[in-house]
Design a protein around this motif. Structure first.
Motif, PDB file in Angstrom:
ATOM      1  N   MET A  54       0.848  -1.206   0.000  1.00  0.00           N
ATOM      2  CA  MET A  54       0.000   0.000   0.000  1.00  0.00           C
ATOM      3  C   MET A  54       0.875   1.244   0.000  1.00  0.00           C
ATOM      4  O   MET A  54       0.727   2.125   0.844  1.00  0.00           O
TER       5      MET A  54
ATOM      6  N   VAL B 297       7.427  -6.191  11.540  1.00  0.00           N
ATOM      7  CA  VAL B 297       6.609  -6.331  12.753  1.00  0.00           C
ATOM      8  C   VAL B 297       5.159  -6.035  12.404  1.00  0.00           C
ATOM      9  O   VAL B 297       4.862  -4.998  11.808  1.00  0.00           O
TER      10      VAL B 297
ATOM     11  N   SER C 110       2.458  -6.192  18.835  1.00  0.00           N
ATOM     12  CA  SER C 110       2.391  -4.736  18.681  1.00  0.00           C
ATOM     13  C   SER C 110       3.800  -4.141  18.688  1.00  0.00           C
ATOM     14  O   SER C 110       4.628  -4.479  19.539  1.00  0.00           O
ATOM     15  N   SER C 111       4.017  -3.226  17.774  1.00  0.00           N
ATOM     16  CA  SER C 111       5.346  -2.615  17.618  1.00  0.00           C
ATOM     17  C   SER C 111       5.802  -1.884  18.876  1.00  0.00           C
ATOM     18  O   SER C 111       6.992  -1.669  19.058  1.00  0.00           O
TER      19      SER C 111
ATOM     20  N   ASP D 215       5.037   2.073   9.654  1.00  0.00           N
ATOM     21  CA  ASP D 215       3.841   2.036   8.792  1.00  0.00           C
ATOM     22  C   ASP D 215       2.757   1.167   9.437  1.00  0.00           C
ATOM     23  O   ASP D 215       2.137   0.355   8.773  1.00  0.00           O
TER      24      ASP D 215
END
Ligand SMILES: C[S@@+](CC[C@H](N)C(=O)[O-])C[C@H]1O[C@@H](n2cnc3c(N)ncnc32)[C@H](O)[C@@H]1O
Length: 243
Positions: free
Chosen positions: A65, A115, A135-136, A160
């Motif tokens: 994307m 991630v 989760s980052s 992102d």
């Protein structure tokens, strides 16, 4: 059983979310066409037709994307910096990660750590990509990622994942520490919340960048990376100072 129900709900949520997003960007594009700014008009046109543009961009068959003009800039940065490691948060189907890995194949070095909170079906498979699920901004994930990096590695970061300001700001604070001097922290999708698209998004990546820069002087915005006029990442190419 519970797991498949969960998957169905996630898919339904994605469809509803995507349809609403599409409706909003189309409405916004209509009201935008009065603007005299050609680059912003094109940005709006491009963004408001996701089915032919950003939601239909593929690298070697895998969807990413991202705007191809930004991907070209990525290629230039990778060639210049030649990172040992790129950390990408929000990997999704891995199309962007696969693009980075392919360029690394040509350069002859580098790995991608991707991630994502979700494990998307049919994700891009490449020997240079390692996927990490979670989760980052969770401590466990940050620990996992840091264990994969050596002290002499050249590191580049691409953020992102969740595009709301508090999350992006937190990611910037965490992952800026991994970035090597002279390398980049790229913050994706800072175009939302009226920069120039989706003015009703609310504080997002752009606002997180401004706040981060107020609080830290270790990075500067590299506007040269927006040379192609259309970038999904206004003020989002942050170079770590070398002094
Ligand atoms: C815009 S997509 C990423 C697009 C992808 N980089 C590409 O090239 O196509 C955002 C992704 O962020 C993930 N995400 C959302 N919140 C997250 C979080 N807290 N930590 C990690 N990933 C997250 C979502 O699951 C989704 O796959």
């Amino acid at each position: 059983m519970g797991l498949s129900q969960d998957n169905i709900l996630r898919k339904l949520f994605r469809i509803v979310n995507y349809s609403l997003e599409l409706l909003l960007v189309r409405l916004y594009n209509k009201s935008f066409l009065g603007s005299n700014d050609i680059a912003a008009q094109f940005h709006s046109l491009y963004y408001s037709s996701p089915e032919r543009t950003w939601n239909n961009t593929r690298w070697m068959g895998y969807r990413t994307m991202r705007c191809p003009l930004d991907l070209w800039v990525y290629q230039e940065i990778l060639y210049e910096i030649k990172p040992d490691v790129v950390i990408e948060t929000g990997t999704n189907e891995g199309g962007g990660a696969h693009f980075l890995a392919s360029i690394m194949d040509v350069i002859g070095k580098g790995r991608v750590i991707g991630v994502d909170i979700e494990e998307v079906d049919n994700r891009a498979d490449h020997k240079r990509i390692t996927y990490v699920k979670g989760s980052s901004i969770s401590n466990d994930i940050v620990k996992k990622v840091s264990k994969m990096i050596e002290s002499d590695h050249v590191v580049l970061v691409i953020l992102d994942s969740d595009h709301n300001m508090p999350h992006v700001l937190e990611e910037m604070k965490i992952y800026s520490k991994f970035v090597t001097k002279g390398s980049y922290m790229i913050v994706e999708d800072s175009n939302v919340n009226g920069h120039p698209i989706m003015p009703n998004w609310g504080p997002g990546p752009f606002e997180a960048i401004q706040r981060f820069l107020e609080e830290s002087n270790s990075f500067e915005v590299d506007k040269n990376r927006e040379k192609f006029y259309l970038s999904f990442n206004p003020d989002g190419y942050l170079k770590k100072r070398t002094d």
